[in-house]
Enzyme design. Structure first.
Site, short mmCIF file in Angstrom:
data_model
loop_
_atom_site.label_atom_id
_atom_site.label_comp_id
_atom_site.label_asym_id
_atom_site.label_seq_id
_atom_site.Cartn_x
_atom_site.Cartn_y
_atom_site.Cartn_z
N SER A 1 0.84 -1.21 0.00
CA SER A 1 0.00 0.00 0.00
C SER A 1 0.87 1.25 0.00
CB SER A 1 -0.91 -0.02 1.22
OG SER A 1 -0.12 -0.13 2.38
N CYS B 1 -3.67 -4.48 -8.00
CA CYS B 1 -3.24 -3.09 -8.08
C CYS B 1 -3.55 -2.50 -9.44
CB CYS B 1 -1.75 -2.98 -7.80
SG CYS B 1 -0.78 -3.78 -9.07
P1 NAD Z 1 0.52 -3.77 2.82
O1 NAD Z 1 1.16 -2.45 2.57
O2 NAD Z 1 -0.40 -3.91 3.98
O3 NAD Z 1 1.65 -4.91 3.04
C1 NAD Z 1 2.71 -5.07 2.13
C2 NAD Z 1 3.92 -5.59 2.90
O4 NAD Z 1 4.29 -4.64 3.90
C3 NAD Z 1 3.65 -6.91 3.64
O5 NAD Z 1 4.75 -7.76 3.46
C4 NAD Z 1 3.49 -6.48 5.08
O6 NAD Z 1 3.94 -7.46 5.99
C5 NAD Z 1 4.35 -5.24 5.18
N1 NAD Z 1 3.84 -4.26 6.15
C6 NAD Z 1 2.55 -4.05 6.50
N2 NAD Z 1 2.48 -3.07 7.42
C7 NAD Z 1 3.73 -2.65 7.64
C8 NAD Z 1 4.30 -1.64 8.48
N3 NAD Z 1 3.55 -0.87 9.28
N4 NAD Z 1 5.64 -1.46 8.45
C9 NAD Z 1 6.42 -2.23 7.65
N5 NAD Z 1 5.93 -3.19 6.85
C10 NAD Z 1 4.60 -3.40 6.83
O7 NAD Z 1 -0.17 -4.20 1.46
P2 NAD Z 1 -1.12 -5.45 1.18
O8 NAD Z 1 -2.43 -5.20 1.84
O9 NAD Z 1 -0.40 -6.72 1.48
O10 NAD Z 1 -1.27 -5.38 -0.39
C11 NAD Z 1 -2.23 -4.60 -1.05
C12 NAD Z 1 -1.65 -3.27 -1.48
O11 NAD Z 1 -0.54 -3.50 -2.34
C13 NAD Z 1 -2.63 -2.43 -2.29
O12 NAD Z 1 -2.50 -1.08 -1.89
C14 NAD Z 1 -2.17 -2.63 -3.72
O13 NAD Z 1 -2.50 -1.59 -4.59
C15 NAD Z 1 -0.69 -2.71 -3.52
N6 NAD Z 1 -0.07 -3.38 -4.65
C16 NAD Z 1 0.61 -2.59 -5.53
C17 NAD Z 1 1.19 -3.16 -6.64
C18 NAD Z 1 1.94 -2.31 -7.61
O14 NAD Z 1 2.53 -2.86 -8.51
N7 NAD Z 1 1.95 -0.99 -7.50
C19 NAD Z 1 1.09 -4.55 -6.86
C20 NAD Z 1 0.40 -5.31 -5.94
C21 NAD Z 1 -0.18 -4.71 -4.83
#
Ligand code: NAD
Length: 498
Positions: A228, A283
């Protein structure tokens, strides 16, 4: 039956979690807890990074020929066993099996691209750049790298990065999303079977503690993150502050523009595919449909018919759409549907009424369609990451372009039209990284690069393709002169070419 524990993978073997912290892995279609996941503490981060660091010198020095042989074997094994991996993805993410298999195929494309690393790392040479002086540009691996993944593509997103990182001579620590860890562990065993030396590919499971441990660890030289936007920004700022090269791909709000001359059946089909595929948890999903001019009523009617016909249920059954990944994700989407109604949008199809084809207590919400959405509503401004498609009506093409360019995200967008001039102008003026023309989900092929603009990507380099090769290598220029007595003597001036 006891719930299995999923651990880390370090130096070619399972590393049992020792922190005593665990999270639950669930099957989203049934709501059942299927495993508990060991969450790393700092000492486990250190142990896994140490394994990657120890393996780096030998892997860096392994010939391109041998590295490529391992990649080819990995590709063959993956291709033969992709159904196994797809089943694991469906069991933890919830997407339907065909979609999970599609994800593996797109990841495999990057492996196939990385099989060409011999060509990609050739560098360049200028002979006799100065008299009897040759200049060679080469690219070398950066060292141990971290890849931190999101839940929505447990296999494909890590595969955007690690085949190229490994082919280029780096070692990898993959930190998958704690919601979907099994794909990463399965891939680790596959690498071992393919003959990758132990320690080149490692899996660290965990949450923020693991991520922070990697971002601040002095031996990690580069970080590829996908998730995210707030976390992507945090990862970029923290990683770069600790001297690392970082590419952090963030969230999205993707618009699909339909011009009055478009084929409305094609546009309606594609809006449904792109809006509700993988329950909107992509995404590159389309979440805002921008209807231009007087086609809106007809287009919404056609989308609504198709939306009502979709079958929601357990991804292992004959369904179009699976559940959301967790109960919390489902509740979040429900909250947005309530907020959209309260804000005055017209709820054309209400996914809360869907009866899923599944057993147990899964995290379902059916496809949902809103019309007459305005840009101040939270269903428009926020990334919902669920099966909610919002139709925004505008009068002119210029308004549609201005709307998209004003949005803080810039991942993907699409236009549906039969007017080549309008499409060309759109591709030229739109401030978005990936553009589809009559293509709703324009995910680039592996030999081009994937990446958004604005709040959808922090860093300079996109994923895979030539940009991926650059991210995982550092340039070095070698200027060579072999001994020639005629060029001897002292000269303190700046080197000039003669
Ligand atoms: P997320 O940001 O919650 O988690 C992603 C990663 O970050 C995970 O491995 C998680 O363990 C880690 N994480 C979570 N909270 C954290 C924190 N406070 N500090 C450090 N690390 C932390 O995302 P998600 O819910 O797993 O995935 C969905 C999101 O990913 C959506 O916003 C989507 O748009 C995005 N996404 C983007 C793309 C792209 O190519 N731009 C591709 C796929 C997904």
């Amino acid at each position: 039956m006891t719930t299995p524990t999923l651990n880390h993978w370090s130096g070619g073997a399972e590393l049992p979690g020792r922190a005593g912290r665990y999270s639950e892995v669930t099957d989203p279609a049934t709501g059942a807890v299927t495993a508990r996941l060991a969450l790393a503490e700092q000492s486990e981060v250190d142990a896994v990074v140490a394994a990657a660091t120890a393996a780096f010198p030998a892997w860096r020095d392994t010939s391109l020929a041998r590295r490529t042989q391992v990649l080819f074997r990995f590709r063959e094994l993956l291709n033969a066993r992709k159904d196994e991996l797809a089943a694991l993805i469906t069991a933890e993410h919830g997407k339907v099996l065909s979609d999970a298999a599609g994800e593996v195929t797109r990841g495999q494309e990057v492996v196939e691209f990385a099989c060409g690393i011999l060509h990609l790392l050739k560098g360049s040479a200028s002979v006799n750049a100065s008299t009897k002086v040759d200049v060679t540009s080469v690219r070398q691996p950066v060292g141990p790298v971290a890849i931190i993944g999101p839940f929505n593509f447990p296999a494909m997103v890590p595969m955007w990065f690690f085949p190229i990182a490994i082919a280029a001579g780096n070692t990898v620590v993959l930190k998958p999303s704690e919601k979907v860890p099994s794909a990463a562990l399965w891939l680790a065993r596959l690498w071992q079977e393919a003959g990758l030396p132990d320690g080149v590919f490692n899996v660290l499971n965990g949450d923020k503690v693991a991520v922070d441990g990697l971002l601040t660890h002095p031996d990690i030289k580069a970080v590829s993150f996908v998730g995210s936007t707030p976390i992507a920004r945090y990862v970029y700022e923290t990683g770069t502050a600790h001297g690392k090269r970082v590419q952090a791909l963030g969230g999205a709000k993707n618009h699909m523009v339909v011009l009055p001359d478009a084929d409305l059946d094609l546009a309606a089909d594609q809006a449904v595919n792109a809006g509700y595929g993988s329950a909107g948890e992509r995404c590159m999903a389309i979440s805002a449909l921008v209807a231009v001019g007087d086609i809106a009523d007809e287009l919404v009617a056609r989308i609504a018919d198709r939306t009502r016909a979709l079958r929601t249920g357990d991804g292992r059954r004959d369904c179009d759409m699976g559940p959301l990944v967790t109960a919390a994700a489902r509740d979040r989407v429900t909250g947005y549907i309530e907020a959209g109604q309260a804000a005055g949008a017209e709820l054309v199809v209400d996914g809360r009424e869907t009866k899923p084809d599944a057993d147990g207590d899964g995290f379902f919400i059916g496809p949902t369609l809103f019309d007459h959405v305005t840009t101040d509503m939270s269903i428009y401004t926020d990334e919902i990451f669920g099966p909610v498609l919002s139709v925004v009506r505008v009068d002119t093409y210029d308004e549609a372009i201005a709307l998209i360019n004003a949005n803080p995200y810039g991942n993907g967008t699409a236009i549906f039209t039969n007017d080549g001039g309008a499409a060309r102008r759109f591709a030229d003026e739109i401030e978005v990284g990936m553009v589809g023309i009559n293509v709703p989900v324009p995910v680039p092929v592996a030999y081009h690069s994937f990446g958004g603009w604005k709040n959808s990507l922090f860093g300079d380099t996109h994923a895979h393709g030539v940009e991926g090769v650059h991210f995982f290598t550092r340039g070095k220029v070698i200027t060579t002169r072999w001994l020639d007595p005629s060029h001897g003597g002292i000269n303190l001036g700046f080197p000039q070419n003669t």
